[in-house]
Write a protein that holds these residues in place. Sequence first.
Motif, short mmCIF file in Angstrom:
data_model
loop_
_atom_site.label_atom_id
_atom_site.label_comp_id
_atom_site.label_asym_id
_atom_site.label_seq_id
_atom_site.Cartn_x
_atom_site.Cartn_y
_atom_site.Cartn_z
N VAL A 45 -41.77 8.44 -47.30
CA VAL A 45 -41.78 9.41 -46.19
C VAL A 45 -42.09 8.68 -44.88
CG1 VAL A 45 -42.85 11.50 -45.26
CG2 VAL A 45 -42.37 11.33 -47.71
N GLU B 140 -46.07 -0.48 -44.30
CA GLU B 140 -45.82 -0.39 -42.86
C GLU B 140 -45.48 -1.77 -42.30
OE1 GLU B 140 -48.10 1.72 -39.13
OE2 GLU B 140 -49.32 0.52 -40.48
N ASN C 246 -46.20 10.66 -51.29
CA ASN C 246 -45.45 10.42 -50.06
C ASN C 246 -45.11 8.94 -49.88
OD1 ASN C 246 -45.57 13.11 -49.57
ND2 ASN C 246 -46.94 13.01 -47.82
N GLU D 153 -49.08 6.56 -39.73
CA GLU D 153 -50.21 6.88 -38.85
C GLU D 153 -50.92 8.15 -39.31
OE1 GLU D 153 -51.65 4.95 -36.61
OE2 GLU D 153 -50.13 3.49 -37.19
N ARG D 154 -50.13 9.12 -39.74
CA ARG D 154 -50.72 10.39 -40.21
C ARG D 154 -51.58 10.14 -41.45
NH1 ARG D 154 -48.36 14.55 -43.59
NH2 ARG D 154 -49.69 16.39 -43.51
N TYR D 155 -51.07 9.31 -42.36
CA TYR D 155 -51.84 9.03 -43.58
C TYR D 155 -53.14 8.30 -43.24
CZ TYR D 155 -47.18 9.77 -45.61
OH TYR D 155 -45.95 10.27 -45.93
N GLU E 92 -44.80 8.36 -42.87
CA GLU E 92 -45.69 8.82 -41.78
C GLU E 92 -47.01 8.06 -41.83
OE1 GLU E 92 -45.77 13.01 -42.80
OE2 GLU E 92 -44.45 13.45 -41.12
#
Length: 707
Positions: free
Chosen positions: A175, A212, A170, A179-181, A177
């Motif tokens: 992709v 990020e 990802n 925070e999700r990771y 995301e």
Amino acid sequence: TEYHTEESVHISILSALCKLPFPDFEKVIKALLIEYAQDDNTYFTEIDKFGDINVFWSLMEKYYGYILEEKTIEHLSAFFLITGLYYTLEEKIPTHWGKFISPKRADCFVFLSNFMNNAKVMDYFDMLSIKVEKQLNLKDYIDKWHIDNYVVSDIFKIFDETILYKLTENLMSDVGEFERYKDIILQRRTKHWYKKYENDYNSIYWALIMLESWETVKDDIKEHKPYDLFHKYVKQYYIMDTAYRKFINSFDKVSNKEPLLELKEKIENTYVNGYLNQLSIKWSDSLAALEQNWQITPLDLQKDFYVNYVKPHEDKDERVFVIISDGLRYEAAKELEEELNTERRGSTKITPMFGVLPSYTGLGMAALLPHDEIKINDKFQVIVDGVNSDGIENRNKILQNSQEDSIAVGYELLSDMKRDDFRKLFGGKKVVYIYHNSIDARGDNFLTENEVFNAVEDTFGELKTLINNLINNVSATYIYIVADHGFIYKRGAIRESDKVSKESLEDSFQNRRFILTDKDADFNGTLTFNMNHIIQDSKLKCIVPRGVSRFKVQGGGANYVHGGAALQEVVIPVIKFKNERGKTAKEVKKVDVKLTSISRKITNSITYLEFFQVDKIQDKTVPRRLAVYLADEEGNRVSNENVIIADSNSDNPEDRTFREKFVLKSMKYDKNNKFYLVLEDEEETVEKIYDKISFIIDIAFMNDFGF
């Protein structure tokens, strides 16, 4: 009763045949599983030969619900692990595995939890798990399952391997995301296989922090005045350097690097071709506007360090310690400052200074000493008030010329010293300079330059120990940690396009990042500054490559460089540490964790309990790691174990709440007996029990459906 007597005799025989010190059926099972994990069957054969193997299987049926026709340890292993998997996997278990799921699921799960979390035998559990994973061909199934459905599963290592693979994939696909990771990685930290893959997870974590961060800063790095760029660097941009350093450090420790190689390339590319090049070119462009004057008003200057930081203590007759760590760049010092702030009594504050140019050891060290006049002679030696400033003995002289109660010493001298030696050495001294060299020593040697980020980590440990010794042995109150210069480092190969050609200049001092000369020279891709910022009426000029390019110089070792004008080289950290004593001093303490579930009565075989991290992690409040389980008065566990890592720095109470699932053994619980929820601090060596909360377990009829 007669039956119990007969059973206990059987268990005694089984235990003796498995060479156990006392009768314990659970340990008999463990012994057989451990043996099987190592491709051995001695105990099993002994039981078959000298005991009664049928008794073993009937006890397995009675206590763990084993009713498979196949009476083998191979099947028994699959039986335990698939039953354990059933509890944590939110996917439908393949139909043909159904027969392996015990009707006494809770007992199997509690047995398994105690097996895999017991430090003495967990390595054997790992061997067993790997064996069963292969037998089940788990890989064929996991590809079809959704990551969210096994994010808390940890019976098999393939879950970690697949999660790592998917996170990497990802990140490679942008992709985004993030925070999700981060949440997934945080969830995995409490799981069984995390330790084995900790460096892989850390690599991915720092990769995502960097990517990020790059999303945030890339559009902000544009034309700014030097002062503004300097401040943007110390407030925000430096995180890119930290994340890159931490990524490389973690990646270097990964045992199987293959799955992360593409990600490493992406990180290298983002860091070097994106961040480093973009920032250094914009910074060089802004410096060109200084018209050869190396001065940015109103920044604190490195050459004023003694006057600004040491002299005020001298004037008040306060003793002051200055630790100069060669090459401790700003981003690393920022991490050290945060660690000191959290881990030590006392206050810590970091301030940036604008470093001297060229940013190399000789001039940087001289700038930190007390001085009326700094000169560079025709041998390019740096002379401070008439004394050559090279070497500790000379620096000692310079210090004592300014303040007779001074001393300059090397860190190595102190590393093995006892308290009395500290007191003898520093007794009566008002100004103490301690020279530490770990980062530059390794970075400047082409054989070890790739260890430079490792040296940064070592430096943190060494400096924290040194501060500890100064406080404990000589009651130091004021301690400054400062650097002579920073550095630039990238792991990838240096290309020809990264190098700047130059003619050979006679009577000049040259390295990969600067030329000191009194000749007029104008090379393409360079900036020139006069040396009047540090040397009065000097004819010397400093020529530096624009950006992070290197001058073409013979010999190895071009990945670690300093001497130039890049922000990573010239933002000089000053950490001011003040040790505090007495009632005003805030003690460093681990954060408290409280059980917030109101009821102290358990009426269900599967129960959820909520815990709360009382404060967020900040100055002087450090994380706590707890193992949590239910036990009877004798300390025998009656549930699985959960791990809580209380290390959230969020203001939001929801982020500091933990909901844990407890599965109880299926047995008769007397509501008149006491049971305890035990919170064990795994890091404590003496007093491990952090909290012990009394519970009543009142389950009328115990089965695996909770009724």
